[in-house]
Design a protein around this motif. Structure first.
Motif, short mmCIF file in Angstrom:
data_model
loop_
_atom_site.label_atom_id
_atom_site.label_comp_id
_atom_site.label_asym_id
_atom_site.label_seq_id
_atom_site.Cartn_x
_atom_site.Cartn_y
_atom_site.Cartn_z
N PRO A 52 -34.81 22.88 -8.98
CA PRO A 52 -33.39 22.58 -8.84
C PRO A 52 -32.68 23.69 -8.07
CG PRO A 52 -33.85 23.35 -11.06
CD PRO A 52 -35.17 23.21 -10.37
N TRP A 53 -31.46 23.38 -7.61
CA TRP A 53 -30.72 24.34 -6.80
C TRP A 53 -30.36 25.59 -7.59
CZ3 TRP A 53 -30.09 25.19 -1.86
CH2 TRP A 53 -30.35 24.16 -0.97
N SER A 112 -26.75 16.86 -4.00
CA SER A 112 -27.17 16.11 -5.18
C SER A 112 -27.02 14.64 -4.89
CB SER A 112 -26.32 16.51 -6.41
OG SER A 112 -24.95 16.22 -6.18
N SER A 117 -26.21 23.06 -0.50
CA SER A 117 -26.86 22.34 -1.60
C SER A 117 -26.43 20.88 -1.58
CB SER A 117 -26.50 22.99 -2.94
OG SER A 117 -25.10 22.91 -3.17
N SER A 157 -21.93 11.68 -10.20
CA SER A 157 -22.95 12.62 -10.66
C SER A 157 -22.62 14.05 -10.26
CB SER A 157 -24.32 12.22 -10.10
OG SER A 157 -24.30 12.26 -8.68
N ALA A 158 -21.58 14.23 -9.48
CA ALA A 158 -21.20 15.58 -9.03
C ALA A 158 -19.68 15.66 -8.95
CB ALA A 158 -21.82 15.90 -7.67
#
Length: 730
Positions: A590-591, A422, A420, A450-451
């Motif tokens: 989204p994931w 982002s 995954s 953001s992650a």
């Protein structure tokens, strides 16, 4: 794989010819012939090449011809509209059909005498470009009839500029044509003022008080030309081209260019020059100001060293064509330090590496142009075999350059875990409304990160990729224009039409998530000019996933493409493919939703064998979030929170009793939740992922029957690649 997915059915035609008492191997590609002097045999069989020629890149050259032709036709449409509006305005003013004197025209200082005629320049055009969806380059493109590719290009004479000489190299082209060559710089709008044509008129001057139609003028620089094959094809196959400067640092290559131009009978439109490409472009910017409409960079390896000069030497609104063949650098993580030094970012480990490579190259072009107040608009960005090919429009717009930071991103990639990813953009851009109802933008710093350092889905470490371009890769209207040309082409001339159609169709589908509309003809049936993309537009859903990678993570069988697409479509998401990877799926889901669909695939269709997943594996952590365990996990989190907040024994006992009561009812609640529908992580109706009703409907996911296209090509022959690098003359 069907035979049609292999190389073109009409490879370049080769034979032997005697020219000027020498024996050459003639290669015919498109409408051009190139001569290769026979000089022995190579170790792999066949004749040695006196000048570098790679037949493998015929697809590249065919595509480039069509892309530049579509770009030039779009400029002609823009100019035709301007011409018609100008005639209409003159008619309203009552000036049409009357001779105007210097004193009759306000602002007469902008009237210039050219061979006894007057040409009106609009006030202010020399100082600034019009703020519209057209560019100053369109000023040099007038209404003209598009000739057939086999017909002569440009009627009787050609406007071309003398080859440059001096600091940067040696000019080896023929003397200028006595009637069609203009010494010095062109006029402000890019049209040579005293060019004569068969109709006896000076195109671009006032005739009986109204503007006449001028011959379009497209000047191309083939900066690293080798045999000159690209330059030859551009002249013979693109109706709007008036001159091509074919440059190479090798004197033997320049001699070959001149020989091939003579053999093809187009020496008046080909200007062979010997010298360093960067020096040529810098010289053009510093001394002549006679910029090129199109610059084509096709080096062996990376094009980055030429970008700074190229973005300055291309006309405002012009086209920059870039090829990079070092996919081992921009599309892999074997040499991250090399990737950063070349492209200003690090690449991506995984199947998305080639798309990340395209975005790294675009970022290098954009940052090179931004230093000079130039904005870039990708018209077409393709990963092809072992190289990348990009067509980028360059416009002078300091206001649009401000959006670059908000379209530049770094990506957190779970490359060692579930795959995954982002995105994190470097800046924010928000539109606001002023007091008059107009729109303006506010630029600010982005909040980060953001992650988290660990993947939210499998718990593995994530790695950074970028910075890279986060805007769109293509302009759908440009792709539509190129596709519209294909039905009129001869398969024998353009041997790679099938593959061009397939790859462009995939690229067009990638724009599914963009807000811009497809190009459509006007109500009168006439072509409409291409609309530039919004400079603030980001690619809303970059990159893709590969179902086989997801199945490998969970140690389950791979769902069919139709089944997985049907599940996504049934939940209200959109799907398409990526041209960079066979079997890929691009989606706006989204994931969390993607992994929930895969968990349901395991639960409904193909259960995992006992012991296949063990603790510490990415799939193990993902399957722990199965909806059958969701209620228990939620209650565990709730109890941990209660234990941390409760201070008395009585309140703790009450909280535990309440949690146990809820768990006793959880089975009934889960069964009820399975009947609910949803469409996203929190769905359009607020449904959570574990409440989604997933249906693997293959009929819904199956693509509609239509014309079969060649989407992905296999290696068509042995030794498929960039070939050995040419040696420069000592």
């Amino acid at each position: 794989m069907s035979p049609s997915n292999r190389a073109s059915k009409n490879p370049p035609v080769t034979d032997e010819v005697v020219y000027n008492d020498k024996t050459y191997e003639r290669v015919r590609e498109g409408l051009a012939d190139t001569l290769n002097l026979r000089s022995g045999h190579s170790t792999k069989g066949g004749s040695k090449q006196s000048v570098f020629y790679n037949p493998i890149q015929q697809f590249n050259r065919d595509l480039s011809v069509l892309a530049i032709r579509a770009f030039a036709e779009d400029l002609a449409v823009i100019r035709r509209g301007r011409h018609e509006r100008r005639v209409e305005k003159l008619g309203r003013d009552g000036k049409k059909g009357t001779k105007r004197k210097r004193g009759d025209v306000p602002g007469h200082e902008n009237l210039h005498h050219v061979n006894g005629n007057k040409r009106l320049e609009r006030p202010g055009t020399s100082e600034r470009a019009e703020q519209s969806n057209t560019s100053p380059l369109a000023e040099s493109v007038e209404q003209t009839q598009v000739q057939d590719c086999s017909s002569p290009i440009i009627s009787s004479t050609t406007v071309a500029n003398p080859p440059l000489a001096g600091d940067w190299g040696t000019a080896t082209s023929d003397p200028p044509h006595p009637n069609g060559h203009i010494e010095g710089r062109q006029s402000a709008d890019g049209i040579a003022p005293n060019t004569q044509h068969e109709d006896g008129h000076n195109h671009g001057v006032e005739q009986n008080g109204s503007p006449t139609i001028r011959t379009p003028q497209i000047r191309i620089l083939d900066a690293l030309s080798a045999t000159g094959l690209r330059a030859l094809r551009y002249v013979k196959e693109i109706p709007y081209v008036t001159s091509v400067t074919a440059n190479d640092i090798s004197s033997s290559a320049t001699a070959s260019i001149k020989l091939n131009a003579e053999y093809n009978g187009i020496t008046d439109k080909i200007q062979p020059t010997t010298g360093d490409a960067k020096s040529l472009m810098y010289h053009t910017v510093a001394h002549t100001k006679d910029l090129f409409s199109v610059i084509d960079l096709d080096p062996y390896g990376t094009a980055v060293p030429f970008l700074d000069a190229a973005v300055q030497a291309v006309h405002d609104g012009g086209l920059l064509c870039v090829t990079c063949t070092d996919a081992g650098v921009f599309a892999s993580v074997g040499f991250p330090e090399k990737t950063f030094s070349q492209y200003g970012g690090v690449s991506w480990k995984g199947t998305q590496g080639h798309e990340a490579g395209l975005r790294l190259i675009l970022n290098a072009v954009a940052t090179s142009a931004a230093r000079y107040g130039l904005a870039v608009e990708p018209l077409l960005s393709l990963n092809i075999d072992f190289y990348a090919r990009l067509f980028v429009r360059i416009r002078r717009s300091p206001a649009d350059v401000k959006f670059l930071a908000s379209k530049t991103m770094v990506v957190y990639n779970c490359d060692h875990g579930c795959g995954s990813f982002s995105a994190q953009y470097l800046a924010q851009c928000r539109d606001r409304e002023d007091k008059n109802g107009g729109k303006f933008y506010m630029h600010s710093l982005a909040q980060g990160p953001s992650a988290t350092p660990f993947c939210d889905h499998c718990g593995f470490k994530t790695h950074l990729a970028g910075p890279m371009w986060g805007g769109p890769l293509h302009n759908p209207q440009f792709i539509t224009k190129v596709l519209a040309i294909l039905p009129s082409l001869d398969n024998k001339v353009y041997a790679t039409i099938q593959r061009i159609e397939g790859m462009l169709t995939l690229a067009l589908n990638e724009t599914l998530f963009q807000e811009s509309q497809q190009l459509s003809p006007s109500e009168s049936g006439e072509a409409t000019p291409m609309t530039p993309l919004d400079p603030a537009l980001r690619d809303p859903h970059p990159f893709f996933f590969n179902p086989s990678i997801l199945a490998r993570t969970l140690h389950c069988s791979v769902p069919s493409d139709a089944a997985l697409r049907g599940a996504l479509l049934g939940l209200g998401y959109r799907t398409t493919r990526s041209h960079t990877e066979p079997g890929s799926i691009r989606t706006d889901a989204p994931w969390d939703v993607i992994w929930e669909i895969m968990r349901e695939w395991v639960r409904q269709k193909h259960p995992i064998k006992a012991g296949a997943l063990k603790k510490g594996m990415a799939g193990f952590e993902i399957m722990r979030k199965d909806r059958s365990n969701r209620q228990l996990e939620d209650k565990k989190q709730e109890l941990r929170k209660i234990l941390a907040e409760t201070k008395t024994v009585q309140s703790l006992q009450a909280a535990i009793d309440a949690a146990l009561f809820c768990l006793s009812k959880s089975g009934t609640e889960v069964e009820g939740n399975k009947e609910q529908d949803g469409a996203s992580q929190e769905g359009s109706n607020g449904t959570q992922c574990h409440e989604l009703k997933v249906n693997f409907d293959e009929r819904l996911g199956k693509e509609a029957a239509g014309k079969k296209i060649v989407r992905y090509q296999m290696n068509p022959r042995p030794d498929w690649g960039p070939m050995s690098k040419a040696k420069v003359d000592p």
